[in-house]
Enzyme design. Sequence first.
Site, PDB file in Angstrom:
ATOM      1  N   ARG A 123       0.813  -1.234   0.000  1.00 23.83           N
ATOM      2  CA  ARG A 123       0.000   0.000   0.000  1.00 23.83           C
ATOM      3  C   ARG A 123       0.839   1.274   0.000  1.00 23.83           C
ATOM      4  NH1 ARG A 123      -2.936  -3.054   3.810  1.00 23.83           N
ATOM      5  NH2 ARG A 123      -4.752  -4.024   2.836  1.00 23.83           N
ATOM      6  N   LYS A 145       2.447  11.873  -9.858  1.00 23.27           N
ATOM      7  CA  LYS A 145       1.564  11.073 -10.720  1.00 23.27           C
ATOM      8  C   LYS A 145       2.344   9.865 -11.203  1.00 23.27           C
ATOM      9  CE  LYS A 145      -1.694  14.251 -12.898  1.00 23.27           C
ATOM     10  NZ  LYS A 145      -2.141  14.743 -14.231  1.00 23.27           N
ATOM     11  N   GLU A 187       7.987  20.103 -22.828  1.00 20.41           N
ATOM     12  CA  GLU A 187       7.399  20.335 -21.498  1.00 20.41           C
ATOM     13  C   GLU A 187       7.972  21.611 -20.870  1.00 20.41           C
ATOM     14  OE1 GLU A 187       4.846  18.575 -20.622  1.00 20.41           O
ATOM     15  OE2 GLU A 187       5.100  16.449 -21.089  1.00 20.41           O
ATOM     16  N   LYS A 229       6.254  23.747 -11.586  1.00 21.49           N
ATOM     17  CA  LYS A 229       5.474  22.536 -11.320  1.00 21.49           C
ATOM     18  C   LYS A 229       5.270  22.356  -9.823  1.00 21.49           C
ATOM     19  CE  LYS A 229       4.310  17.917 -12.407  1.00 21.49           C
ATOM     20  NZ  LYS A 229       4.386  16.794 -13.320  1.00 21.49           N
ATOM     21  N   GLU A 239      -5.169  17.393  -8.591  1.00 17.80           N
ATOM     22  CA  GLU A 239      -5.751  17.899  -9.836  1.00 17.80           C
ATOM     23  C   GLU A 239      -7.257  18.123  -9.746  1.00 17.80           C
ATOM     24  OE1 GLU A 239      -3.814  16.379 -13.395  1.00 17.80           O
ATOM     25  OE2 GLU A 239      -5.656  16.705 -14.506  1.00 17.80           O
ATOM     26  N   ARG A 243      -4.050  22.320 -11.269  1.00 18.21           N
ATOM     27  CA  ARG A 243      -3.027  21.391 -11.773  1.00 18.21           C
ATOM     28  C   ARG A 243      -3.310  20.964 -13.216  1.00 18.21           C
ATOM     29  NH1 ARG A 243       0.012  16.229  -8.903  1.00 18.21           N
ATOM     30  NH2 ARG A 243       1.173  15.669 -10.771  1.00 18.21           N
ATOM     31  N   ASN A 247      -1.638  20.203 -18.221  1.00 19.66           N
ATOM     32  CA  ASN A 247      -2.012  19.335 -19.342  1.00 19.66           C
ATOM     33  C   ASN A 247      -2.242  20.114 -20.633  1.00 19.66           C
ATOM     34  OD1 ASN A 247      -1.963  16.997 -17.729  1.00 19.66           O
ATOM     35  ND2 ASN A 247      -3.988  17.491 -16.933  1.00 19.66           N
ATOM     36  N   HIS A 250      -2.053  18.357 -23.841  1.00 20.24           N
ATOM     37  CA  HIS A 250      -2.015  16.923 -23.560  1.00 20.24           C
ATOM     38  C   HIS A 250      -3.266  16.163 -23.983  1.00 20.24           C
ATOM     39  CE1 HIS A 250       1.601  17.976 -21.456  1.00 20.24           C
ATOM     40  NE2 HIS A 250       1.796  16.745 -21.021  1.00 20.24           N
ATOM     41  N   HIS A 254      -2.335  12.943 -25.918  1.00 22.77           N
ATOM     42  CA  HIS A 254      -2.668  11.582 -25.507  1.00 22.77           C
ATOM     43  C   HIS A 254      -3.526  10.890 -26.555  1.00 22.77           C
ATOM     44  CE1 HIS A 254      -1.798  12.404 -20.967  1.00 22.77           C
ATOM     45  NE2 HIS A 254      -0.710  12.165 -21.669  1.00 22.77           N
ATOM     46  N   HIS A 272       6.285  11.059 -26.571  1.00 25.87           N
ATOM     47  CA  HIS A 272       5.381  11.860 -25.743  1.00 25.87           C
ATOM     48  C   HIS A 272       5.643  13.368 -25.890  1.00 25.87           C
ATOM     49  CE1 HIS A 272       2.729  12.977 -22.486  1.00 25.87           C
ATOM     50  NE2 HIS A 272       3.716  13.639 -21.915  1.00 25.87           N
TER      51      HIS A 272
HETATM   52  P1  NAD Z   1      11.479   7.554 -21.770  1.00 23.13           P
HETATM   53  O1  NAD Z   1      11.455   7.228 -20.347  1.00 23.13           O
HETATM   54  O2  NAD Z   1      10.998   6.540 -22.727  1.00 23.13           O
HETATM   55  O3  NAD Z   1      12.941   8.018 -22.155  1.00 23.13           O
HETATM   56  C1  NAD Z   1      13.236   8.310 -23.489  1.00 23.13           C
HETATM   57  C2  NAD Z   1      14.405   7.458 -24.008  1.00 23.13           C
HETATM   58  O4  NAD Z   1      15.612   8.035 -23.536  1.00 23.13           O
HETATM   59  C3  NAD Z   1      14.392   6.019 -23.520  1.00 23.13           C
HETATM   60  O5  NAD Z   1      14.835   5.192 -24.561  1.00 23.13           O
HETATM   61  C4  NAD Z   1      15.422   6.015 -22.394  1.00 23.13           C
HETATM   62  O6  NAD Z   1      16.044   4.770 -22.234  1.00 23.13           O
HETATM   63  C5  NAD Z   1      16.394   7.048 -22.888  1.00 23.13           C
HETATM   64  N1  NAD Z   1      17.150   7.750 -21.857  1.00 23.13           N
HETATM   65  C6  NAD Z   1      16.674   8.367 -20.757  1.00 23.13           C
HETATM   66  N2  NAD Z   1      17.650   8.985 -20.117  1.00 23.13           N
HETATM   67  C7  NAD Z   1      18.795   8.759 -20.806  1.00 23.13           C
HETATM   68  C8  NAD Z   1      20.133   9.165 -20.647  1.00 23.13           C
HETATM   69  N3  NAD Z   1      20.526   9.984 -19.660  1.00 23.13           N
HETATM   70  N4  NAD Z   1      21.049   8.723 -21.541  1.00 23.13           N
HETATM   71  C9  NAD Z   1      20.657   7.937 -22.578  1.00 23.13           C
HETATM   72  N5  NAD Z   1      19.399   7.553 -22.804  1.00 23.13           N
HETATM   73  C10 NAD Z   1      18.484   7.952 -21.917  1.00 23.13           C
HETATM   74  O7  NAD Z   1      10.617   8.874 -22.082  1.00 23.13           O
HETATM   75  P2  NAD Z   1      10.554  10.316 -21.389  1.00 23.13           P
HETATM   76  O8  NAD Z   1      10.398  11.256 -22.502  1.00 23.13           O
HETATM   77  O9  NAD Z   1      11.614  10.508 -20.399  1.00 23.13           O
HETATM   78  O10 NAD Z   1       9.182  10.237 -20.573  1.00 23.13           O
HETATM   79  C11 NAD Z   1       7.961  10.050 -21.244  1.00 23.13           C
HETATM   80  C12 NAD Z   1       6.998   9.372 -20.302  1.00 23.13           C
HETATM   81  O11 NAD Z   1       6.769  10.206 -19.177  1.00 23.13           O
HETATM   82  C13 NAD Z   1       5.640   9.094 -20.926  1.00 23.13           C
HETATM   83  O12 NAD Z   1       5.229   7.795 -20.605  1.00 23.13           O
HETATM   84  C14 NAD Z   1       4.733  10.119 -20.280  1.00 23.13           C
HETATM   85  O13 NAD Z   1       3.414   9.689 -20.211  1.00 23.13           O
HETATM   86  C15 NAD Z   1       5.359  10.257 -18.922  1.00 23.13           C
HETATM   87  N6  NAD Z   1       5.082  11.513 -18.240  1.00 23.13           N
HETATM   88  C16 NAD Z   1       4.630  11.449 -16.956  1.00 23.13           C
HETATM   89  C17 NAD Z   1       4.375  12.611 -16.255  1.00 23.13           C
HETATM   90  C18 NAD Z   1       3.952  12.535 -14.827  1.00 23.13           C
HETATM   91  O14 NAD Z   1       3.569  13.561 -14.246  1.00 23.13           O
HETATM   92  N7  NAD Z   1       4.008  11.386 -14.204  1.00 23.13           N
HETATM   93  C19 NAD Z   1       4.568  13.856 -16.860  1.00 23.13           C
HETATM   94  C20 NAD Z   1       5.038  13.892 -18.171  1.00 23.13           C
HETATM   95  C21 NAD Z   1       5.296  12.698 -18.851  1.00 23.13           C
END
Ligand code: NAD
Length: 366
Positions: A123, A145, A187, A229, A239, A243, A247, A250, A254, A272
């Site tokens: 939990r 999130k 972002e 943020k 949210e 908050r 988005n 977004h 999405h 993304h």
């Molecule tokens: P990701 O985690 O897929 O990373 C992108 C690529 O870069 C991957 O192949 C990863 O292995 C590589 N990578 C990351 N750091 C690296 C580094 N230092 N050196 C070499 N390679 C590296 O994608 P992302 O763009 O980081 O995140 C996108 C995700 O985040 C989506 O799923 C999205 O929905 C989510 N997201 C969540 C929130 C939230 O509030 N929780 C907000 C925005 C986005």
Amino acid sequence: MNARVIEVGGAAPYRIQIGPGLLEDGTALASMLRGRHALIVSDDQVAPLYVQRVHQALANARPGARIATHVFPAGEASKTLENFSAVIEALAAHGATRDACVYALGGGVVGDLAGFAAACWMRGIDCVQLPTSLLAMVDSSVGGKTAVDIPQGKNLVGAFHPPRAVFADTTALRTLPPRELHAGFAEVIKYGAIVDAGFLDWLEANTDKLLANDDALLTDAIARSCAHKAAIVERDPFEHGERALLNFGHTFAHAIETEQAAFFGYGSGVNHGEAVAIGMVLAAKLSSALGMADVADGERLRSLLQAFGLPVEMPVGLDLLALLAHMRLDKKAQGSGLRFILWDRAGAARIVAGVDEAVVLATLQA
Ligand code: NAD
């Protein structure tokens, strides 16, 4: 250079640290470990680069700690219930107790997946976010999130679970592929678009240096983004209101990601950050179509996104009616029609409910 510190207040306060070398700062990393069990979760692109560093740092600082690692394939396609289960099984196999800590080392996919597993194991156990992509540093690691995707839509299964701490080691950005660096800027630009027009001016003035990985400027951009943020999630952690401004773009993004996934799987086509860039251009257009904002504001946003190497056009071949259907299922949609984050001008976004689907469709067609 000392780390920049941003405090996130509220019921479960935590600290964001931004600076070079944090992944090697075992004392700081271990200070977040209440018990003995640490599980480092990462993907197979980030793990070979950084897991050993974090493991060693933790082990040196806390000799009695039991440290395990769980690695899954990189990419959005991995943000699944199956991989969530695999993290849970790794925690079980490790004998993780309630005072265990998950260290989420990677981009937003790792942060969301590992964070969700931490939210559910017994939990809720601690999760320390160690973001390595720009997108994760400025957005996904902050605010609590966590989620996984299902075929019906992105992030539909998840939980609010604030991290225990965030350590953004800016040196990790040196190994980030350029396309992923650009995605993170979508972002960053978003914060300017929704609440800080002066940030857009600054980003316009410093585009070349930021894209050339100027450490000091990147740190400034990350810190300014995180400060925005942090302030928003502190005031509205679940949210219920403000908050949702985060988005901006977004709802479109999405829908694009979900529709792409229907044919080719998650992670195909635009990523993304790229989808958010396209989504923000569409949100600006929709704002103008509804008489809220000048077309010139949208043009300026579009140019800035392009300057940061981001796509600004809808991917070809997507079924627009299918996109609308995805938007109806979007978490931002409510009982009474489509709900969007739109803007009156740069730096002034607001929530607009009951948007006419015909105007949305016309915006997509344009
Ligand atoms: P990701 O985690 O897929 O990373 C992108 C690529 O870069 C991957 O192949 C990863 O292995 C590589 N990578 C990351 N750091 C690296 C580094 N230092 N050196 C070499 N390679 C590296 O994608 P992302 O763009 O980081 O995140 C996108 C995700 O985040 C989506 O799923 C999205 O929905 C989510 N997201 C969540 C929130 C939230 O509030 N929780 C907000 C925005 C986005």
